[in-house]
Design an enzyme around this catalytic site. Structure first.
Site, PDB file in Angstrom:
ATOM      1  N   LYS A  34       0.848  -1.203   0.000  1.00 12.99           N
ATOM      2  CA  LYS A  34       0.000   0.000   0.000  1.00 12.99           C
ATOM      3  C   LYS A  34       0.876   1.243   0.000  1.00 12.99           C
ATOM      4  O   LYS A  34       1.931   1.284   0.647  1.00 12.99           O
ATOM      5  CB  LYS A  34      -0.920  -0.034   1.222  1.00 12.99           C
ATOM      6  CG  LYS A  34      -1.996   1.053   1.230  1.00 12.99           C
ATOM      7  CD  LYS A  34      -2.907   0.894   2.436  1.00 12.99           C
ATOM      8  CE  LYS A  34      -3.983   1.973   2.484  1.00 12.99           C
ATOM      9  NZ  LYS A  34      -4.862   1.818   3.651  1.00 12.99           N
ATOM     10  N   SER A  42      -9.671   1.879   2.845  1.00 10.24           N
ATOM     11  CA  SER A  42      -8.805   2.635   1.953  1.00 10.24           C
ATOM     12  C   SER A  42      -7.764   1.770   1.226  1.00 10.24           C
ATOM     13  O   SER A  42      -7.082   2.240   0.323  1.00 10.24           O
ATOM     14  CB  SER A  42      -8.086   3.722   2.750  1.00 10.24           C
ATOM     15  OG  SER A  42      -7.244   3.148   3.747  1.00 10.24           O
ATOM     16  N   SER A  63      -9.889  -0.668   7.063  1.00  5.97           N
ATOM     17  CA  SER A  63      -9.357  -0.461   5.708  1.00  5.97           C
ATOM     18  C   SER A  63      -8.693  -1.683   5.099  1.00  5.97           C
ATOM     19  O   SER A  63      -8.348  -1.663   3.916  1.00  5.97           O
ATOM     20  CB  SER A  63      -8.368   0.708   5.708  1.00  5.97           C
ATOM     21  OG  SER A  63      -9.027   1.920   5.949  1.00  5.97           O
TER      22      SER A  63
END
Length: 534
Positions: free
Chosen positions: A112, A187, A211
């Site tokens: 990420k 996210s 997330s």
């Protein structure tokens, strides 16, 4: 919970992989009816037995990544082919020379974009950090590389982790591999989509209020949120420091457990990391052939009553209840648990997270951190740099947090939210004293359409109701697929399993000792492949 069976994926046929397919129904083909093993363990065995080479694996994966990337937009940055192939060639040479290789040798990982990588951009999905390249690796990334993993790129995300759809990225919108017209969640939507579409074997994400777990549910993969403190946060771009954790995505519980094992442990660079001993999660995995007829006998499972009522789609409730019934067939003792404070978690979370973000993001002023916009005065330099560098959602949460921390409102908002957090933590402790794991849906609905909730932040925030309480309590949780909704899209539904603090090995071992998810999927005909391999 889940055996080492892989989860369903969306992989579309070449004919369907056009931009027209964003608004068309997916192509369905029957899937294999036998569970797939861990990708990590399978590839390691193939490499060490020289049935294949790391270079061949790398070429295949890079081809697949680039083939589907224009439609999915999972990655913000992809490592150049020559760099990945060079690392793979070095691994092949070590194997050829009978040298020892790490436990993650030949594992291709997506990271990420809010987790620092020394040789790649780390923008946290924000324009204010555009082109920023950290001079160091996050501790989790460093550990993966030391064990032989190869980082293939940085995955898309909502800016600074603030969002539930990945539409909040300053750069691009990621599509859900099961249906390109739908969001992958957020996210960490880029990481979930990449694992679901087989663009990488496993991926790292971050989880502040769900997330990792919500995107795992939306994309039909396994998502694991560790206990707060189990994994070092050093190198993770801070959003809400008392809630942030680095988590794992995999196509099986085995892969998620192996990845967690690699990144866990105390770190001198993170004062909040725990010195608790890290178990060998991989040693908990038991082959299906060795299991009893009721392998979960004695496991106490509590189903959280408040998570199956109003506001939760009927298809989601049905899938979770079917999974719970199957757990009973496998020997679990199931009871319903009431957590009256559950509904208080959402407002408390958004007050605390916004307050911490207003403090953490104050550093991005164009001077200390962040791209600078020229101003004749310091005030205008700060203001213009933040105005142009930060997105609307980030600005809104900073304002909310600053308001909650202001002198006249601190006691009414921030202090009260901390008191609610204590109540929630205690209620989970009481429930877990009587149960080994707690169960809830991972999200109140399946993945929704791109743009559907972008202009309705309250509706988007409400989607976090199932996950935020776990972060407030600092507990571990595992999400895995348990079915599909009954609509024409047939989107995945995820079930969340919550354990006691630092008891990930209990969750994982119970999970893999049971064939529950695969048998559940096979018996109820849940598996449907969405992409035909060329």
């Amino acid at each position: 919970m889940l055996s080492s069976a892989e989860t369903p994926r969306l992989l579309r046929s070449p004919a369907a992989l056009t931009f027209k397919c964003l608004h068309t129904s997916p192509i369905l083909t029957p899937a294999s009816t036998s569970p797939s093993p861990s990708q990590i363990l399978t590839n390691r065995k193939a490499l060490l037995s020289r049935q294949t080479s790391a270079v061949d694996l790398a070429k295949s994966l890079l081809h697949r990544l680039r083939r589907y990337e224009p439609q999915l937009s999972s990655f913000l940055y992809v490592s150049p082919d020559d760099i990945v192939l060079k690392q793979a060639e070095e691994l092949d040479n070590r194997i050829k020379n009978n040298e020892e290789v790490g436990p993650l040798a030949g594992v291709f990982v997506g990271v990420k974009d809010n987790i620092c990588t020394r040789d790649m951009p780390s923008t946290a999905g924000s324009r204010i950090l555009e082109n920023y390249r950290p001079p160091f690796d996050a501790t989790a990334v460093r550990k993966l590389r030391e064990m032989g993993a190869i980082v293939v790129g940085k995955t898309n995300m909502d800016e600074f982790g603030m969002g539930s759809t990945t539409e909040g990225s300053a750069y691009q919108v990621t599509a859900n591999p099961w249906d390109l017209s739908r969001v992958p969640g957020g996210s960490s939507g880029g990481s979930a989509a990449a694992v679901s579409a087989r663009q990488c074997m496993v991926a790292l994400g971050s989880d502040t209020g769900g997330s990792v777990r919500q995107p795992a549910s939306f994309c039909g993969v396994v998502g694991l949120k560790p206990t707060y403190g189990r994994v070092s946060r050093y190198g993770l771009v801070a959003y809400a420091s008392s809630l942030d954790v680095i988590g794992c995505f995999g196509s099986s519980v085995a892969d998620a457990g192996i990845l967690l094992n690699a990144i866990s442990g105390f770190d001198n660079f993170d004062a909040t990391s725990s010195k608790q001993e890290v178990p060998d999660y991989a040693s908990q995995f038991v082959p299906l052939d060795y299991m009893e007829s009721k392998p979960l006998k004695g496991l106490r499972v509590g189903v959280i009553h408040e998570t199956l009522g109003n506001g939760v789609d009927s298809e989601v409730v049905s899938s979770v209840r079917s999974a719970v019934s199957h757990l009973e067939e496998l020997g679990c003792t199931v009871s319903e648990v009431s957590l009256p404070s559950f509904s208080l978690g959402l407002p408390a979370y958004y007050i605390l997270a916004s307050s911490e973000s207003s403090s953490n993001l104050s550093r991005y002023d164009g001077v200390r951190y962040g791209n600078q916009v020229f101003g004749e005065e310091l005030k205008s330099l700060y203001g213009d740099s933040r105005a142009e560098g930060l997105g609307s959602e980030v600005k809104m949460r900073i304002l909310m947090g600053t308001y909650a921390l202001s002198a006249g409102y601190y006691d009414a908002y921030y202090k009260r939210a901390q008191q609610v957090r204590t109540i929630i933590r205690n209620s989970f402790k009481d429930a877990l004293d009587k149960n080994d794991i707690l169960i809830s849906p991972a999200a109140p609905s399946v993945a929704y359409k791109i743009g559907e909730k972008k202009n309705d932040p309250l509706a988007m925030y409400a989607g976090d109701i199932m996950t935020v309480n776990v972060n407030l309590a600092g507990l571990p949780a595992l999400v895995l697929p348990c079915g599909f909704d009954g609509g024409s899209a047939g989107m995945p539904v995820g079930i969340q399993m919550i354990g006691a603090a630092f008891d990930e090995q209990h969750n994982l071992s119970r999970d893999v000792r049971s064939p529950c998810p695969w048998v559940l999927v096979e018996n109820l005909s849940f598996v449907r492949e969405r992409v035909t391999e060329s």
